[in-house]
Design an enzyme around this catalytic site. Structure first.
Site, PDB file in Angstrom:
ATOM      1  N   HIS A 161       0.851  -1.191   0.000  1.00  0.00           N
ATOM      2  CA  HIS A 161       0.000   0.000   0.000  1.00  0.00           C
ATOM      3  C   HIS A 161       0.878   1.229   0.000  1.00  0.00           C
ATOM      4  O   HIS A 161       1.941   1.233   0.616  1.00  0.00           O
ATOM      5  CB  HIS A 161      -0.920   0.024   1.220  1.00  0.00           C
ATOM      6  CG  HIS A 161      -2.108   0.888   1.010  1.00  0.00           C
ATOM      7  ND1 HIS A 161      -2.067   2.246   1.191  1.00  0.00           N
ATOM      8  CD2 HIS A 161      -3.354   0.586   0.577  1.00  0.00           C
ATOM      9  CE1 HIS A 161      -3.258   2.739   0.890  1.00  0.00           C
ATOM     10  NE2 HIS A 161      -4.049   1.772   0.511  1.00  0.00           N
ATOM     11  N   ASP A 176      -7.932  -5.453   0.095  1.00  0.00           N
ATOM     12  CA  ASP A 176      -8.439  -6.342  -0.952  1.00  0.00           C
ATOM     13  C   ASP A 176      -8.034  -7.798  -0.763  1.00  0.00           C
ATOM     14  O   ASP A 176      -8.518  -8.668  -1.486  1.00  0.00           O
ATOM     15  CB  ASP A 176      -7.950  -5.857  -2.327  1.00  0.00           C
ATOM     16  CG  ASP A 176      -8.579  -4.529  -2.706  1.00  0.00           C
ATOM     17  OD1 ASP A 176      -9.790  -4.399  -2.515  1.00  0.00           O
ATOM     18  OD2 ASP A 176      -7.859  -3.633  -3.160  1.00  0.00           O
TER      19      ASP A 176
HETATM   20  N1  CMC Z   1       4.103  -7.625  -4.940  1.00  0.00           N
HETATM   21  C1  CMC Z   1       5.443  -7.578  -5.144  1.00  0.00           C
HETATM   22  N2  CMC Z   1       6.189  -6.460  -5.007  1.00  0.00           N
HETATM   23  C2  CMC Z   1       5.556  -5.344  -4.650  1.00  0.00           C
HETATM   24  C3  CMC Z   1       4.165  -5.304  -4.437  1.00  0.00           C
HETATM   25  C4  CMC Z   1       3.440  -6.502  -4.589  1.00  0.00           C
HETATM   26  N3  CMC Z   1       2.113  -6.526  -4.387  1.00  0.00           N
HETATM   27  N4  CMC Z   1       3.807  -4.048  -4.096  1.00  0.00           N
HETATM   28  C5  CMC Z   1       4.915  -3.312  -4.109  1.00  0.00           C
HETATM   29  N5  CMC Z   1       5.988  -4.100  -4.453  1.00  0.00           N
HETATM   30  C6  CMC Z   1       7.402  -3.678  -4.515  1.00  0.00           C
HETATM   31  C7  CMC Z   1       7.694  -2.860  -5.762  1.00  0.00           C
HETATM   32  O1  CMC Z   1       8.107  -3.684  -6.820  1.00  0.00           O
HETATM   33  C8  CMC Z   1       8.789  -1.948  -5.271  1.00  0.00           C
HETATM   34  O2  CMC Z   1       9.979  -2.692  -5.180  1.00  0.00           O
HETATM   35  P1  CMC Z   1      11.420  -1.971  -5.452  1.00  0.00           P
HETATM   36  O3  CMC Z   1      11.546  -0.949  -4.354  1.00  0.00           O
HETATM   37  O4  CMC Z   1      12.393  -3.060  -5.391  1.00  0.00           O
HETATM   38  O5  CMC Z   1      11.303  -1.337  -6.805  1.00  0.00           O
HETATM   39  C9  CMC Z   1       8.372  -1.627  -3.819  1.00  0.00           C
HETATM   40  O6  CMC Z   1       7.611  -2.786  -3.400  1.00  0.00           O
HETATM   41  C10 CMC Z   1       7.522  -0.364  -3.668  1.00  0.00           C
HETATM   42  O7  CMC Z   1       6.403  -0.524  -4.551  1.00  0.00           O
HETATM   43  P2  CMC Z   1       5.736   0.644  -5.378  1.00  0.00           P
HETATM   44  O8  CMC Z   1       5.076   0.076  -6.567  1.00  0.00           O
HETATM   45  O9  CMC Z   1       6.718   1.762  -5.565  1.00  0.00           O
HETATM   46  O10 CMC Z   1       4.662   1.127  -4.314  1.00  0.00           O
HETATM   47  P3  CMC Z   1       3.459   2.076  -4.597  1.00  0.00           P
HETATM   48  O11 CMC Z   1       3.209   2.794  -3.331  1.00  0.00           O
HETATM   49  O12 CMC Z   1       3.695   2.889  -5.817  1.00  0.00           O
HETATM   50  O13 CMC Z   1       2.248   1.071  -4.955  1.00  0.00           O
HETATM   51  C11 CMC Z   1       0.501  -0.477  -4.688  1.00  0.00           C
HETATM   52  C12 CMC Z   1       1.294   0.649  -4.039  1.00  0.00           C
HETATM   53  C13 CMC Z   1      -0.699  -0.785  -3.814  1.00  0.00           C
HETATM   54  C14 CMC Z   1      -0.008  -0.015  -6.044  1.00  0.00           C
HETATM   55  C15 CMC Z   1       1.409  -1.714  -4.832  1.00  0.00           C
HETATM   56  O14 CMC Z   1       1.817  -2.157  -3.567  1.00  0.00           O
HETATM   57  C16 CMC Z   1       0.730  -2.839  -5.600  1.00  0.00           C
HETATM   58  O15 CMC Z   1       0.802  -2.868  -6.836  1.00  0.00           O
HETATM   59  N6  CMC Z   1       0.030  -3.803  -4.887  1.00  0.00           N
HETATM   60  C17 CMC Z   1      -0.721  -4.841  -5.563  1.00  0.00           C
HETATM   61  C18 CMC Z   1      -2.052  -4.295  -6.028  1.00  0.00           C
HETATM   62  C19 CMC Z   1      -3.011  -4.085  -4.875  1.00  0.00           C
HETATM   63  O16 CMC Z   1      -3.173  -4.942  -4.011  1.00  0.00           O
HETATM   64  N7  CMC Z   1      -3.681  -2.929  -4.879  1.00  0.00           N
HETATM   65  C20 CMC Z   1      -4.707  -2.596  -3.875  1.00  0.00           C
HETATM   66  C21 CMC Z   1      -4.274  -1.480  -2.983  1.00  0.00           C
HETATM   67  S1  CMC Z   1      -5.368  -1.311  -1.533  1.00  0.00           S
HETATM   68  C22 CMC Z   1      -6.893  -0.826  -2.210  1.00  0.00           C
HETATM   69  C23 CMC Z   1      -6.880   0.600  -2.599  1.00  0.00           C
HETATM   70  O17 CMC Z   1      -7.075   1.447  -1.726  1.00  0.00           O
HETATM   71  O18 CMC Z   1      -6.685   0.874  -3.788  1.00  0.00           O
END
Ligand code: CMC
Length: 435
Positions: free
Chosen positions: A312, A369
């Site tokens: 998140h 989720d």
């Molecule tokens: N699985 C594997 N790696 C992950 C995941 C995941 N679900 N989420 C983040 N990472 C890694 C990402 O690759 C990055 O690694 P590195 O630092 O080595 O490059 C690091 O963790 C930080 O991730 P980010 O993508 O920069 O984080 P963000 O804050 O931009 O994204 C997120 C947040 C929720 C989009 C992401 O965690 C994700 O894609 N999760 C899976 C989708 C999901 O469950 N979404 C629902 C969110 S809760 C409901 C809502 O309110 O929307």
């Protein structure tokens, strides 16, 4: 709504020192106000994904991602999920206080008055392509409402019109969602009932018809849905809410502003994750339940696979909504007598990920989720309708933010800057001379 400047921050740039006011919210969150930055220095800020940018002042929801705190108008999410109805929660988010009995009765009765779709709109569902995703139907139908209510589409609605828009959308979106499900599955529509609570029991009735001997939906199912809707009702400046605010800031009408939020919510990184989680768990289950393989895949950046329902932007310790839903999962499945292998799989997957340095070091935990889909499956909601349920819940938050924005002093169109990285000036070459 104002937040006082409490101190100043100094920015040294291009030989000048600029003093910028620092404002603090009621929970002492601080923001450096950079409104004068471009005028005084010629520079703007760059914040990809808006991780450090507050786009507004808001009195609706407080979230502390480090401590796992989420409160609507000051009330902890745990208390609302336990004791409140969805209508009470929606009223609280939109109008700022819990309603007294008379206010709540009036609110729900006004919702019931508006829950039938406008004449002619039922036909809308008959002309859609077969197999269209329910979120696409919701997106289109909500935008189409602007054609049925032209009197509610002024760029500067009065307070009375704002109230009427809010009631219309809150009342009609559950009906649209249920009609879209029934029509999409070749079933006759079931009209709303005014004696049932608007977004929970009435919605389930319109989806599935009479369940118990009393003709009302099962109480365990109603309560499970109620909790899910409340937990999704608001989450401050998330992607879809920010979209509603941004679209609404151009004074586009509320129907298309909310429809735009529905579009933003559909993405798998946001609300679409609930459908993606179940599809992922089903895939792992079919693959023999080998969750370690999928944990490894999620760590491999070349795989393009992420553990859906994990991670998140703001929660860095735990997501309080996920904790509530995890324990609710066990209760609901037990009370309904459902045994779902995907629940065991989800728990084992969570356990494995939380022991893994990749997830621990990046502070990736189950989000809202991860467990919600298992409950939705248990109460009979089809997988492709999961994000629609998220939208039904989030609607209250979208409307609260839209209203707050319209009533905020000094509100103006949202228009971020950019840093241009394309070509510098070039001379046009006529087609015949291009080599
Ligand atoms: N699985 C594997 N790696 C992950 C995941 C995941 N679900 N989420 C983040 N990472 C890694 C990402 O690759 C990055 O690694 P590195 O630092 O080595 O490059 C690091 O963790 C930080 O991730 P980010 O993508 O920069 O984080 P963000 O804050 O931009 O994204 C997120 C947040 C929720 C989009 C992401 O965690 C994700 O894609 N999760 C899976 C989708 C999901 O469950 N979404 C629902 C969110 S809760 C409901 C809502 O309110 O929307």
């Amino acid at each position: 709504m104002e937040a006082p400047a409490t101190e100043t921050a100094k920015l040294a740039f291009a030989g000048k020192t600029l003093e910028l006011p620092v404002i603090a919210g009621t929970e002492q969150e601080k923001a450096i106000d950079i409104a004068a930055l471009r005028d005084k220095t010629g520079a703007v800020t760059l914040d990809l994904g808006f991780g450090n940018t507050a786009s507004c002042l808001s009195a609706i929801t407080f979230l502390d991602g480090e401590r796992g705190v989420l409160r609507y108008r000051g009330f902890p999410i745990e208390q609302l999920a336990e004791y409140a109805t969805y209508s009470e929660t929606a009223y609280l988010l939109i109008y700022g206080n819990l309603p007294v009995k008379r206010e709540l009765e009036q609110f729900t009765s006004r919702l019931a008055d508006r829950s039938g779709l406008p004449e002619g709109m039922e036909d809308f569902f008959d002309h859609l392509p077969k197999g269209i995703h329910p979120m696409a139907v919701l997106f289109s139908a909500v935008a189409a409402l602007s054609g049925y209510y032209p009197e509610l589409t002024h760029p500067n609605p009065t307070r009375e019109e704002i109230d009427s828009i809010i009631l219309t959308l809150l009342a009609q979106i559950p009906t649209i969602a249920a009609y879209s499900y029934r029509k999409g599955n070749g079933l006759p529509v079931i009209p709303p009932r005014r004696d049932l609570s608007p977004t929970t029991a009435n919605f389930l009735h319109m989806m599935f018809g009479p369940a118990g001997a009393d003709g009302k939906p099962d109480e365990v199912v109603v309560s499970a849905l109620r909790k899910i809707l409340i937990l999704h009702a608001d989450h401050e400046q998330n992607c879809s809410t920010s979209t509603v605010r941004l679209v609404g800031s151009s004074r586009a009408n509320a129907f298309v502003s909310i429809s735009s939020g529905i579009g933003a919510l559909w993405g798998p990184l946001h609300g679409g994750a609930n459908q993606a989680v179940i599809e992922m768990l089903e895939k792992i289950h079919k693959d023999g339940g080998n969750f370690s393989k999928y944990v490894a895949l999620a760590k491999d950046k070349t795989s393009g696979f992420r553990l859906m329902g994990f991670g998140h932007r703001v929660y860095k310790n735990f997501d309080p909504r996920s904790r509530i839903l995890k324990s609710s999962c066990d209760q609901v499945l037990e009370r309904l007598g459902v045994r779902d292998p995907l629940l065991d799989l989800a728990k084992r997957l969570e356990e494995a990920a939380l022991k893994d340095d990749y997830f621990v070091s990046r502070k990736l935990y189950p989000n809202v989720d991860f467990y919600s889909g298992i409950i939705l499956r248990a109460i009979g909601i089809p997988t492709d309708q999961f994000t629609v349920i998220f939208a039904l819940g989030r609607l209250a938050g979208w409307l609260a933010h839209w209203r707050e924005m319209l009533e905020s002093p000094g509100f103006r169109i949202g228009r971020p800057r950019q840093i241009y990285t394309g070509s510098t000036e070039r001379r046009f070459v006529p087609l015949a001379q291009r080599g």
